[in-house]
Write a protein that holds these residues in place. Structure first.
Motif, PDB file in Angstrom:
ATOM      1  N   ILE A  66       0.857  -1.187   0.000  1.00  0.00           N
ATOM      2  CA  ILE A  66       0.000   0.000   0.000  1.00  0.00           C
ATOM      3  C   ILE A  66       0.889   1.232   0.000  1.00  0.00           C
ATOM      4  O   ILE A  66       1.971   1.225   0.597  1.00  0.00           O
ATOM      5  CB  ILE A  66      -0.969   0.001   1.215  1.00  0.00           C
ATOM      6  CG1 ILE A  66      -2.132   0.968   0.977  1.00  0.00           C
ATOM      7  CG2 ILE A  66      -0.232   0.327   2.520  1.00  0.00           C
ATOM      8  CD1 ILE A  66      -3.307   0.736   1.921  1.00  0.00           C
ATOM      9  N   SER A  67       0.441   2.285  -0.660  1.00  0.00           N
ATOM     10  CA  SER A  67       1.305   3.455  -0.861  1.00  0.00           C
ATOM     11  C   SER A  67       1.173   4.473   0.269  1.00  0.00           C
ATOM     12  O   SER A  67       0.836   5.641   0.051  1.00  0.00           O
ATOM     13  CB  SER A  67       0.984   4.122  -2.207  1.00  0.00           C
ATOM     14  OG  SER A  67      -0.393   4.419  -2.308  1.00  0.00           O
ATOM     15  N   TYR A  68       1.457   4.026   1.478  1.00  0.00           N
ATOM     16  CA  TYR A  68       1.546   4.915   2.629  1.00  0.00           C
ATOM     17  C   TYR A  68       3.000   5.004   3.064  1.00  0.00           C
ATOM     18  O   TYR A  68       3.730   4.001   3.050  1.00  0.00           O
ATOM     19  CB  TYR A  68       0.701   4.391   3.795  1.00  0.00           C
ATOM     20  CG  TYR A  68      -0.795   4.427   3.553  1.00  0.00           C
ATOM     21  CD1 TYR A  68      -1.362   5.331   2.664  1.00  0.00           C
ATOM     22  CD2 TYR A  68      -1.640   3.567   4.242  1.00  0.00           C
ATOM     23  CE1 TYR A  68      -2.734   5.364   2.454  1.00  0.00           C
ATOM     24  CE2 TYR A  68      -3.013   3.595   4.038  1.00  0.00           C
ATOM     25  CZ  TYR A  68      -3.553   4.494   3.149  1.00  0.00           C
ATOM     26  OH  TYR A  68      -4.905   4.528   2.937  1.00  0.00           O
ATOM     27  N   GLY A  69       3.430   6.190   3.468  1.00  0.00           N
ATOM     28  CA  GLY A  69       4.815   6.372   3.871  1.00  0.00           C
ATOM     29  C   GLY A  69       5.076   5.808   5.257  1.00  0.00           C
ATOM     30  O   GLY A  69       4.227   5.907   6.144  1.00  0.00           O
ATOM     31  N   PRO A  70       6.254   5.226   5.475  1.00  0.00           N
ATOM     32  CA  PRO A  70       6.574   4.694   6.801  1.00  0.00           C
ATOM     33  C   PRO A  70       6.896   5.816   7.787  1.00  0.00           C
ATOM     34  O   PRO A  70       7.433   6.860   7.404  1.00  0.00           O
ATOM     35  CB  PRO A  70       7.812   3.826   6.536  1.00  0.00           C
ATOM     36  CG  PRO A  70       8.448   4.419   5.320  1.00  0.00           C
ATOM     37  CD  PRO A  70       7.312   4.956   4.489  1.00  0.00           C
ATOM     38  N   ALA A  71       6.564   5.605   9.045  1.00  0.00           N
ATOM     39  CA  ALA A  71       6.799   6.621  10.067  1.00  0.00           C
ATOM     40  C   ALA A  71       8.254   6.676  10.510  1.00  0.00           C
ATOM     41  O   ALA A  71       8.648   7.618  11.191  1.00  0.00           O
ATOM     42  CB  ALA A  71       5.902   6.364  11.285  1.00  0.00           C
ATOM     43  N   ARG A  72       9.053   5.676  10.133  1.00  0.00           N
ATOM     44  CA  ARG A  72      10.490   5.680  10.460  1.00  0.00           C
ATOM     45  C   ARG A  72      11.306   6.172   9.267  1.00  0.00           C
ATOM     46  O   ARG A  72      11.101   5.727   8.141  1.00  0.00           O
ATOM     47  CB  ARG A  72      10.954   4.273  10.837  1.00  0.00           C
ATOM     48  CG  ARG A  72      10.687   3.857  12.271  1.00  0.00           C
ATOM     49  CD  ARG A  72      11.360   2.512  12.524  1.00  0.00           C
ATOM     50  NE  ARG A  72      11.140   1.981  13.846  1.00  0.00           N
ATOM     51  CZ  ARG A  72      12.013   2.061  14.849  1.00  0.00           C
ATOM     52  NH1 ARG A  72      13.170   2.671  14.662  1.00  0.00           N
ATOM     53  NH2 ARG A  72      11.744   1.517  16.019  1.00  0.00           N
ATOM     54  N   ARG A  73      12.269   7.024   9.540  1.00  0.00           N
ATOM     55  CA  ARG A  73      13.157   7.496   8.483  1.00  0.00           C
ATOM     56  C   ARG A  73      14.014   6.360   7.925  1.00  0.00           C
ATOM     57  O   ARG A  73      14.266   6.292   6.720  1.00  0.00           O
ATOM     58  CB  ARG A  73      14.054   8.611   9.029  1.00  0.00           C
ATOM     59  CG  ARG A  73      13.287   9.869   9.434  1.00  0.00           C
ATOM     60  CD  ARG A  73      14.226  10.956   9.945  1.00  0.00           C
ATOM     61  NE  ARG A  73      13.491  12.183  10.258  1.00  0.00           N
ATOM     62  CZ  ARG A  73      12.953  12.442  11.439  1.00  0.00           C
ATOM     63  NH1 ARG A  73      13.053  11.558  12.425  1.00  0.00           N
ATOM     64  NH2 ARG A  73      12.299  13.570  11.645  1.00  0.00           N
ATOM     65  N   SER A  74      14.455   5.459   8.791  1.00  0.00           N
ATOM     66  CA  SER A  74      15.323   4.374   8.334  1.00  0.00           C
ATOM     67  C   SER A  74      14.599   3.415   7.403  1.00  0.00           C
ATOM     68  O   SER A  74      15.239   2.700   6.628  1.00  0.00           O
ATOM     69  CB  SER A  74      15.886   3.603   9.532  1.00  0.00           C
ATOM     70  OG  SER A  74      14.842   3.006  10.296  1.00  0.00           O
ATOM     71  N   SER A  75      13.280   3.404   7.447  1.00  0.00           N
ATOM     72  CA  SER A  75      12.511   2.524   6.555  1.00  0.00           C
ATOM     73  C   SER A  75      12.557   3.009   5.114  1.00  0.00           C
ATOM     74  O   SER A  75      12.456   2.215   4.175  1.00  0.00           O
ATOM     75  CB  SER A  75      11.054   2.429   7.018  1.00  0.00           C
ATOM     76  OG  SER A  75      10.964   1.883   8.309  1.00  0.00           O
ATOM     77  N   MET A  76      12.704   4.321   4.926  1.00  0.00           N
ATOM     78  CA  MET A  76      12.652   4.875   3.580  1.00  0.00           C
ATOM     79  C   MET A  76      13.753   4.321   2.688  1.00  0.00           C
ATOM     80  O   MET A  76      13.572   4.169   1.476  1.00  0.00           O
ATOM     81  CB  MET A  76      12.732   6.402   3.630  1.00  0.00           C
ATOM     82  CG  MET A  76      11.455   7.070   4.111  1.00  0.00           C
ATOM     83  SD  MET A  76      10.018   6.720   3.055  1.00  0.00           S
ATOM     84  CE  MET A  76      10.515   7.515   1.529  1.00  0.00           C
ATOM     85  N   ALA A  77      14.899   4.004   3.264  1.00  0.00           N
ATOM     86  CA  ALA A  77      16.009   3.463   2.476  1.00  0.00           C
ATOM     87  C   ALA A  77      15.676   2.089   1.911  1.00  0.00           C
ATOM     88  O   ALA A  77      16.332   1.626   0.973  1.00  0.00           O
ATOM     89  CB  ALA A  77      17.271   3.394   3.332  1.00  0.00           C
ATOM     90  N   GLN A  78      14.672   1.432   2.482  1.00  0.00           N
ATOM     91  CA  GLN A  78      14.309   0.089   2.045  1.00  0.00           C
ATOM     92  C   GLN A  78      13.046   0.085   1.164  1.00  0.00           C
ATOM     93  O   GLN A  78      12.575  -0.978   0.772  1.00  0.00           O
ATOM     94  CB  GLN A  78      14.096  -0.812   3.261  1.00  0.00           C
ATOM     95  CG  GLN A  78      15.327  -0.956   4.148  1.00  0.00           C
ATOM     96  CD  GLN A  78      15.096  -1.882   5.333  1.00  0.00           C
ATOM     97  OE1 GLN A  78      14.191  -2.723   5.324  1.00  0.00           O
ATOM     98  NE2 GLN A  78      15.906  -1.735   6.370  1.00  0.00           N
ATOM     99  N   VAL A  79      12.515   1.253   0.860  1.00  0.00           N
ATOM    100  CA  VAL A  79      11.309   1.341   0.040  1.00  0.00           C
ATOM    101  C   VAL A  79      11.685   1.217  -1.432  1.00  0.00           C
ATOM    102  O   VAL A  79      12.634   1.854  -1.907  1.00  0.00           O
ATOM    103  CB  VAL A  79      10.571   2.671   0.283  1.00  0.00           C
ATOM    104  CG1 VAL A  79       9.392   2.830  -0.674  1.00  0.00           C
ATOM    105  CG2 VAL A  79      10.078   2.744   1.733  1.00  0.00           C
ATOM    106  N   ASP A  80      10.937   0.402  -2.168  1.00  0.00           N
ATOM    107  CA  ASP A  80      11.161   0.223  -3.599  1.00  0.00           C
ATOM    108  C   ASP A  80      11.014   1.564  -4.320  1.00  0.00           C
ATOM    109  O   ASP A  80      10.043   2.298  -4.116  1.00  0.00           O
ATOM    110  CB  ASP A  80      10.139  -0.777  -4.149  1.00  0.00           C
ATOM    111  CG  ASP A  80      10.429  -1.206  -5.586  1.00  0.00           C
ATOM    112  OD1 ASP A  80      10.841  -0.351  -6.382  1.00  0.00           O
ATOM    113  OD2 ASP A  80      10.211  -2.388  -5.893  1.00  0.00           O
ATOM    114  N   ALA A  81      11.967   1.889  -5.181  1.00  0.00           N
ATOM    115  CA  ALA A  81      11.952   3.172  -5.887  1.00  0.00           C
ATOM    116  C   ALA A  81      10.680   3.362  -6.701  1.00  0.00           C
ATOM    117  O   ALA A  81      10.206   4.494  -6.883  1.00  0.00           O
ATOM    118  CB  ALA A  81      13.171   3.278  -6.798  1.00  0.00           C
TER     119      ALA A  81
END
Length: 338
Positions: free
Chosen positions: A271-286
């Motif tokens: 689902i296209s919701y942003g993660p609340a952790r900054r460190s999670s963003m590095a693992q999000v598919d481009a």
């Protein structure tokens, strides 16, 4: 765990509910609700707790915490980020509260049927209230939040002045006056799955909808719908634990697990919701990044919902909103309750 159903609950099931079940070798039941505090209040007052962890919108989280319905959460018990960052620094601002732990950043947007709008697609939030430009019925959640903000944005109020304007009776009148432009052309919804169904059925031309509900229909299924990001109202969903649950330790363990770096990154796969952790963003598919509310290209005219304002003012504004719906102005010949 109690959540919102549909694609959102599916994302939670795949990202952390089923993995947690496997990790502790114990079943975790999942139920659906539509927000609000009615069921939680009844359970706490009767000392008959049947819900343990609830996925809250920020306004309801603050109200439930203020009313003593939730356990206080020790944020020092949260694991560090996947990159070693302390949890207190890893979670985005505002996502760690007295009674909650942030999970996702999501937004309410306008979505429309490409076929229904033809050659005049909406380009700004004001078009939602313009029946002369785009005729047809509008879907709206039966809740004063978002539509009141949209009405003022459509009337030229700057995003930074929206809540200051709503603070006054004249500001509420101003919002309702804008909403009157589409009176008789509103189809109300309550469950998050309804807006997509309404678009598919041709019941509405455009509708308010939680942005993540449009990801699978548009991206995975190729359905002819489009999101209008102008005026998106974004919020944080958090996990909170009901006061007095007999499963307190397991509930804490579940929240810790569900809000670690990997689990929040995994959720964006579904689902296209942003993660609340900054460190999670590095693992999000481009490929997903441009579909998140937090994408730079989607944030041009965004407004974060003021949860504290709504927690304080909801009863009064809700009364005005409900009276507007019940009036002949608000109900009209086509407006129906869902």
């Amino acid at each position: 765990m109690v959540s919102w159903g549909g694609d959102y609950t599916r994302s939670q099931m795949l990202a952390y509910v089923k993995p947690f079940r496997n990790a502790i070798d114990e079943y975790v039941a999942v139920e659906r609700y539509n927000g609000g505090l009615k069921e939680i209040t009844e359970q706490v007052e009767a000392a008959n707790i049947t819900w343990d962890v609830i996925d809250f919108e920020s306004t309801d989280l603050l109200r439930a915490c203020r009313d003593g319905l939730l356990e206080k959460f020790d944020h020092s018990a949260l694991p560090a980020g996947g990159d070693g960052t302390a949890a207190s620094d890893d979670f985005i601002a505002g996502s760690l509260t007295e009674c909650g732990v942030g999970q996702t950043l999501w937004s309410t947007v306008v979505a429309y049927s490409n076929e229904a709008v033809g050659g005049t697609p909406p380009g700004a939030i004001g078009d939602f209230f313009d029946l002369s430009k785009i005729p047809g019925r509008r879907g709206l959640r039966k809740d004063p939040r978002v539509v009141m903000e949209w009405a003022l944005l459509a009337d030229g109020v700057a995003a930074g002045d929206v809540y200051k304007t709503l603070e006054t009776p004249e500001g509420i009148d101003r919002a309702l006056k804008v909403m009157n432009r589409i009176r008789g052309h509103i189809v109300w919804w309550q469950a998050g799955s309804e807006p997509v169904d309404m678009l598919r059925a041709g019941e509405v031309v455009m509708t308010s909808v939680w942005n993540g509900r449009m990801y699978r229909p548009i991206v995975e299924k190729g359905e002819a719908f489009t999101i209008l990001w102008d005026g998106q109202i974004w919020d944080i969903d958090s996990g909170g634990i009901v006061k007095g649950t007999d499963n307190l330790e397991k509930a804490i363990a579940f929240v810790r697990f569900a809000t670690d770096t990997k689990r929040l990154a995994d959720q964006t796969r579904y689902i296209s919701y942003g993660p609340a952790r900054r460190s999670s963003m590095a693992q999000v598919d481009a490929a997903v990044l441009d579909h998140l509310p937090t994408s730079e290209k989607n944030m041009g005219n965004a407004l974060q919902i003021d949860a504290a304002w709504w927690a304080e003012n909801m009863p009064d504004v809700r009364a005005r909103f409900d009276a507007w719906i019940s009036s002949s102005e608000g109900r009209g010949p086509l407006g129906t309750a869902r």
